[in-house]
Design an enzyme around this catalytic site. Structure first.
Site, PDB file in Angstrom:
ATOM      1  N   ASN A   1     -33.549 -28.739  73.422  1.00  0.00           N
ATOM      2  CA  ASN A   1     -33.045 -28.260  75.105  1.00  0.00           C
ATOM      3  C   ASN A   1     -34.359 -28.555  75.874  1.00  0.00           C
ATOM      4  O   ASN A   1     -35.305 -27.598  75.949  1.00  0.00           O
ATOM      5  CB  ASN A   1     -32.713 -27.109  75.348  1.00  0.00           C
ATOM      6  CG  ASN A   1     -32.012 -26.594  76.700  1.00  0.00           C
ATOM      7  OD1 ASN A   1     -32.371 -27.692  77.410  1.00  0.00           O
ATOM      8  ND2 ASN A   1     -31.819 -25.204  76.930  1.00  0.00           N
TER       9      ASN A   1
ATOM     10  N   ARG B   1     -29.936 -18.773  94.581  1.00  0.00           N
ATOM     11  CA  ARG B   1     -28.910 -19.808  95.217  1.00  0.00           C
ATOM     12  C   ARG B   1     -27.722 -19.039  95.925  1.00  0.00           C
ATOM     13  O   ARG B   1     -27.355 -18.039  95.174  1.00  0.00           O
ATOM     14  CB  ARG B   1     -28.191 -20.858  93.984  1.00  0.00           C
ATOM     15  CG  ARG B   1     -29.143 -21.827  93.429  1.00  0.00           C
ATOM     16  CD  ARG B   1     -28.536 -22.557  92.633  1.00  0.00           C
ATOM     17  NE  ARG B   1     -29.133 -23.409  91.619  1.00  0.00           N
ATOM     18  CZ  ARG B   1     -29.026 -23.024  90.255  1.00  0.00           C
ATOM     19  NH1 ARG B   1     -28.068 -22.415  89.752  1.00  0.00           N
ATOM     20  NH2 ARG B   1     -29.781 -23.840  89.421  1.00  0.00           N
TER      21      ARG B   1
ATOM     22  N   HIS C   1     -22.654 -25.156  82.969  1.00  0.00           N
ATOM     23  CA  HIS C   1     -22.873 -24.056  81.936  1.00  0.00           C
ATOM     24  C   HIS C   1     -21.587 -24.112  81.066  1.00  0.00           C
ATOM     25  O   HIS C   1     -21.197 -23.222  80.477  1.00  0.00           O
ATOM     26  CB  HIS C   1     -22.591 -22.423  82.771  1.00  0.00           C
ATOM     27  CG  HIS C   1     -23.726 -22.123  83.529  1.00  0.00           C
ATOM     28  ND1 HIS C   1     -23.409 -21.353  84.671  1.00  0.00           N
ATOM     29  CD2 HIS C   1     -25.052 -21.949  83.339  1.00  0.00           C
ATOM     30  CE1 HIS C   1     -24.695 -21.100  84.903  1.00  0.00           C
ATOM     31  NE2 HIS C   1     -25.655 -21.560  84.332  1.00  0.00           N
TER      32      HIS C   1
ATOM     33  N   ARG D   1     -29.261 -30.764  74.071  1.00  0.00           N
ATOM     34  CA  ARG D   1     -28.531 -30.200  75.373  1.00  0.00           C
ATOM     35  C   ARG D   1     -28.884 -31.303  76.630  1.00  0.00           C
ATOM     36  O   ARG D   1     -29.950 -31.373  76.885  1.00  0.00           O
ATOM     37  CB  ARG D   1     -29.010 -28.818  75.859  1.00  0.00           C
ATOM     38  CG  ARG D   1     -28.050 -28.443  77.034  1.00  0.00           C
ATOM     39  CD  ARG D   1     -28.922 -27.458  77.736  1.00  0.00           C
ATOM     40  NE  ARG D   1     -28.244 -26.992  78.926  1.00  0.00           N
ATOM     41  CZ  ARG D   1     -28.723 -26.573  80.096  1.00  0.00           C
ATOM     42  NH1 ARG D   1     -30.147 -26.151  79.912  1.00  0.00           N
ATOM     43  NH2 ARG D   1     -28.223 -26.248  81.197  1.00  0.00           N
TER      44      ARG D   1
ATOM     45  N   GLU E   1     -25.269 -21.115  73.360  1.00  0.00           N
ATOM     46  CA  GLU E   1     -24.968 -22.520  73.513  1.00  0.00           C
ATOM     47  C   GLU E   1     -25.527 -23.178  72.407  1.00  0.00           C
ATOM     48  O   GLU E   1     -24.993 -24.244  71.874  1.00  0.00           O
ATOM     49  CB  GLU E   1     -25.585 -22.766  74.684  1.00  0.00           C
ATOM     50  CG  GLU E   1     -24.917 -22.124  76.014  1.00  0.00           C
ATOM     51  CD  GLU E   1     -25.791 -22.083  77.250  1.00  0.00           C
ATOM     52  OE1 GLU E   1     -25.710 -23.001  78.086  1.00  0.00           O
ATOM     53  OE2 GLU E   1     -26.477 -21.032  77.338  1.00  0.00           O
TER      54      GLU E   1
END
Ligand code: ADP
Length: 354
Positions: free
Chosen positions: A7, A216, A155, A66, A339
């Site tokens: 990743n 955010r 996600h 990923r 993940e």
């Protein structure tokens, strides 16, 4: 069989080695500060070489990467061939900060593990099952045609993983379930998973939309952006910085982007920390209601991610507050995401199939 999961971010490279039969993680780590002075790692090529030298490389049979953005092209994981590399490159326009480091990692693996098949697993892929009425924005359609502006969602690997785990826990196949998955970490998103397929998700063209996050702000009237740019004479870089790095829990509380700090300050009576927390919860509640409506029912809400997994009070509060609307049937579950394991499984499945 050993599968390596990679990743790559702009200045880091995480890795994890799995024995796929036992599903055990045998090694994991992170190379940080790539490209920074005195870090000892100039670029992603060096990072991958460092990783190769740490691991029993000759036993690795597949590498899963990923990749954040697969555009509209990738609806599931794929074996990386030349045309796939070109497509990931094209999707870089949509994720300029995220796809280039993934590409660098893939190219580095091609150099240092030349004979080992490589697989790309996309964050956007799970959401590609959304119908057009969920992903088209209400702006002139030509902008979708010209720039591919639409909801993509992110996600995806985490939402897919926890939806699968929820089906196991509930002892019911996914095709008979209506699930809402909530990935609540630094970034936060929720997905409506109807009979195993994502039909809507809160993040949009970029990860800015939807829930309140660490830095955010999530949903926002777009006119605020132009208003602020005009009043404060902001450049696009500056407004982007505000929307991505200075908003959310941090922007409202003025305390921190970290939920743990917000909780501490709240307990001490900090009103803005409390407000930030209330907004965080309110948005989640609102989307549970919306997704309950579009799925025509709800079997489970699944919480995951740093906040979702570690704040049991959140699950209890929401299940209590929503009981009147949802009734007793809907379960509220916490399932740790993994993940990397899902990327390793996808990698194994594709290697076997090929
Ligand atoms: P990322 O999205 O970067 O992978 P994580 O999934 O690790 O991040 O989530 C980070 C968030 O999880 C932070 O807001 C952090 O405060 C929150 N968190 C971690 N542990 C706890 C806890 N015990 N209680 C509440 N929030 C927590």
């Amino acid at each position: 069989m050993l599968i390596l999961v990679i990743n790559c971010g702009s200045s880091s490279c995480k890795y994890q080695l799995f024995d796929i039969k036992s599903k055990k993680s045998l090694a994991k780590g992170i190379i940080e500060r790539i490209g920074q002075r005195n870090s000892g790692c100039k670029n992603h090529y060096q990072a991958i070489k460092l990783i190769r030298d740490k691991l029993p490389s000759s036993e690795i049979k597949g590498i899963g990467h990923r990749v954040v953005h697969g555009g509209e092209e990738f609806k599931e994981a794929v074996v990386i061939k030349k045309n796939v590399l070109r497509s990931i490159e094209r999707a870089s326009e949509l994720a300029p900060l995220h796809n280039p480091p993934s590409l660098a990692g893939i190219k580095a693996c091609k150099r240092y593990f030349p004979k080992i098949p490589q697989i790309a697993v996309f964050d956007t892929a799970f959401h590609q099952s959304m119908p057009a009425h969920a992903y088209i924005y209400g702006i002139p359609f030509r902008f979708y045609r010209k720039y591919k502006i639409r909801r993509y969602g992110f996600h995806g690997t985490s939402h897919r993983f926890v939806a699968n785990e929820a089906s196991r826990k509930l002892k019911k196949p996914l095709r008979r379930l209506k699930i809402i998955t909530a990935h609540l970490g630094n970034g936060c998103s929720m997905t409506a998973v109807l009979r195993g397929k994502a039909i809507d998700t809160t993040m949009g063209f970029t990860p800015l939309e939807g829930l309140l996050m660490g830095t955010r702000g999530g949903d926002l009237d777009p006119a605020i952006v132009t208003f602020l740019m005009e009043k404060e004479r902001l450049s696009t870089t500056e407004i982007n910085e505000i929307l991505n790095k200075k908003s959310g829990l941090l922007g409202i509380s003025g305390v921190s982007n970290d939920m743990r700090d917000i909780l501490v300050k709240m307990k001490k009576g900090n009103a803005r920390a409390r407000l930030a927390f209330r907004i965080f919860i309110y948005r989640i509640k609102k989307y549970i209601g919306a997704y309950h409506a579009i799925m025509g029912g709800l079997d489970a809400v699944v919480f995951t991610g740093g906040i979702g997994e570690n704040l049991p009070g959140l699950r209890q509060m929401l299940s209590r507050e929503l009981r009147g609307v949802l009734g007793n049937k809907a379960k509220f579950l916490t399932i740790p995401t993994n993940e990397e394991l899902l990327i390793a499984r996808d990698t194994y499945r594709l290697i076997k199939a090929n």
